[in-house]
Design a protein around this motif. Structure first.
Motif, PDB file in Angstrom:
ATOM      1  N   UNK A  40      -0.526  15.339  -5.956  1.00  0.00           N
ATOM      2  CA  UNK A  40      -0.272  14.319  -6.830  1.00  0.00           C
ATOM      3  C   UNK A  40      -1.298  13.241  -7.196  1.00  0.00           C
ATOM      4  N   UNK A  41      -1.749  12.386  -6.097  1.00  0.00           N
ATOM      5  CA  UNK A  41      -2.695  11.552  -6.313  1.00  0.00           C
ATOM      6  C   UNK A  41      -4.137  12.127  -6.684  1.00  0.00           C
ATOM      7  N   UNK A  57       6.909  16.326  -5.124  1.00  0.00           N
ATOM      8  CA  UNK A  57       7.269  17.707  -4.704  1.00  0.00           C
ATOM      9  C   UNK A  57       7.264  18.752  -5.649  1.00  0.00           C
ATOM     10  N   UNK A  58       8.115  18.421  -6.622  1.00  0.00           N
ATOM     11  CA  UNK A  58       8.373  19.309  -7.572  1.00  0.00           C
ATOM     12  C   UNK A  58       7.289  19.780  -8.389  1.00  0.00           C
ATOM     13  N   UNK A  59       6.293  18.451  -8.425  1.00  0.00           N
ATOM     14  CA  UNK A  59       4.870  18.477  -9.376  1.00  0.00           C
ATOM     15  C   UNK A  59       3.901  19.572  -8.677  1.00  0.00           C
ATOM     16  N   UNK A  60       3.865  19.159  -7.206  1.00  0.00           N
ATOM     17  CA  UNK A  60       2.930  20.081  -6.550  1.00  0.00           C
ATOM     18  C   UNK A  60       3.304  21.412  -6.369  1.00  0.00           C
ATOM     19  N   UNK A 116       1.103  -1.002   0.053  1.00  0.00           N
ATOM     20  CA  UNK A 116       0.085   0.105  -0.045  1.00  0.00           C
ATOM     21  C   UNK A 116       0.900   1.273  -0.148  1.00  0.00           C
ATOM     22  N   UNK A 117       0.389   2.175  -0.988  1.00  0.00           N
ATOM     23  CA  UNK A 117       1.132   3.477  -0.878  1.00  0.00           C
ATOM     24  C   UNK A 117       0.874   4.250   0.181  1.00  0.00           C
ATOM     25  N   UNK A 118       1.754   4.898   0.924  1.00  0.00           N
ATOM     26  CA  UNK A 118       1.518   5.913   2.006  1.00  0.00           C
ATOM     27  C   UNK A 118       1.376   7.484   1.424  1.00  0.00           C
ATOM     28  N   UNK A 119       0.211   7.868   1.519  1.00  0.00           N
ATOM     29  CA  UNK A 119      -0.306   9.122   1.212  1.00  0.00           C
ATOM     30  C   UNK A 119      -0.120   9.972   2.271  1.00  0.00           C
ATOM     31  N   UNK A 120       1.147  10.567   2.956  1.00  0.00           N
ATOM     32  CA  UNK A 120       0.975  11.179   4.301  1.00  0.00           C
ATOM     33  C   UNK A 120       1.571  12.520   4.182  1.00  0.00           C
ATOM     34  N   UNK A 121       1.851  13.298   2.892  1.00  0.00           N
ATOM     35  CA  UNK A 121       2.286  14.511   2.723  1.00  0.00           C
ATOM     36  C   UNK A 121       1.361  15.428   1.871  1.00  0.00           C
ATOM     37  N   UNK A 122       1.478  16.426   1.722  1.00  0.00           N
ATOM     38  CA  UNK A 122       0.685  17.446   0.934  1.00  0.00           C
ATOM     39  C   UNK A 122       0.840  17.051  -0.469  1.00  0.00           C
ATOM     40  N   UNK A 123       2.088  16.856  -0.894  1.00  0.00           N
ATOM     41  CA  UNK A 123       2.418  16.914  -2.300  1.00  0.00           C
ATOM     42  C   UNK A 123       2.153  15.519  -2.737  1.00  0.00           C
ATOM     43  N   UNK A 131      -3.974  20.260   1.296  1.00  0.00           N
ATOM     44  CA  UNK A 131      -3.012  20.516   0.180  1.00  0.00           C
ATOM     45  C   UNK A 131      -2.194  21.879   0.569  1.00  0.00           C
ATOM     46  N   UNK A 132      -2.507  22.529   1.283  1.00  0.00           N
ATOM     47  CA  UNK A 132      -1.540  23.878   1.811  1.00  0.00           C
ATOM     48  C   UNK A 132      -0.812  23.327   3.132  1.00  0.00           C
ATOM     49  N   UNK A 133      -0.743  21.997   3.519  1.00  0.00           N
ATOM     50  CA  UNK A 133      -0.115  21.413   4.762  1.00  0.00           C
ATOM     51  C   UNK A 133      -0.649  22.075   5.912  1.00  0.00           C
ATOM     52  N   UNK A 134      -1.691  22.522   6.116  1.00  0.00           N
ATOM     53  CA  UNK A 134      -2.495  23.033   7.168  1.00  0.00           C
ATOM     54  C   UNK A 134      -3.194  21.806   8.129  1.00  0.00           C
ATOM     55  N   UNK A 135      -3.493  20.733   7.541  1.00  0.00           N
ATOM     56  CA  UNK A 135      -4.209  19.631   8.100  1.00  0.00           C
ATOM     57  C   UNK A 135      -3.602  18.205   7.868  1.00  0.00           C
TER      58      UNK A 135
END
Length: 149
Positions: A12-13, A76-79, A1-8, A39-43
């Protein structure tokens, strides 16, 4: 399973799955403001969203390449480059809503699209069909020009 734990990775997903903010918010049962805050890293990203995204990625027509690109640091660059408020159009069959399509470039920027599920045929010239064809021939590459409206 892929971990989606960062805003970027979240951004991207969402773009790989081709959902706009309102569509993604509706799918996850939250407000658009919640998606924006993530997406802004606030939550923080709740684990249930991680599971939901992984489930949706399993249904993606280019699952392996989508997961592969989401596992890299390229997100990260994409985001940083992509306009997260841009409208993302999702290519699917108009008859059965399947995403298992065969796309061929035609003349004058018109593309021929055949649904591999119900054999319905369509024509399109939008960015969604260009992106789908690019992905089907080269795998999923997170390049911001693919999402320009």
């Amino acid at each position: 399973m892929l971990r989606i734990i960062s805003a970027d990775k979240f951004i991207a997903s969402r773009f790989i799955l081709e959902y706009s903010k309102p569509e993604f918010a509706s799918l996850l049962g939250v407000s658009v403001a919640k998606i924006t805050n993530i997406e802004n890293g606030k939550s923080a990203i709740p684990p249930v969203y991680d599971y939901a995204i992984n489930y949706l990625l399993k249904e993606h027509p280019f699952t392996e390449s989508a997961v592969s690109i989401l596992s890299t640091h390229e997100t990260l660059n994409f985001a940083r480059r992509v306009n997260v408020n841009s409208k993302v159009k999702r290519l699917s069959c108009k008859r059965c809503d399947s995403r298992h399509l065969h796309v061929m470039a035609g003349e004058n920027g018109l593309y021929f699209v055949e649904c591999m599920n119900c054999k319905h045929t369509m024509y399109s010239s939008g960015t969604a069909v260009k992106r789908y064809q690019f992905w089907s021939h080269h795998g999923v590459h997170l390049d911001n020009h693919l999402f320009d409206s």
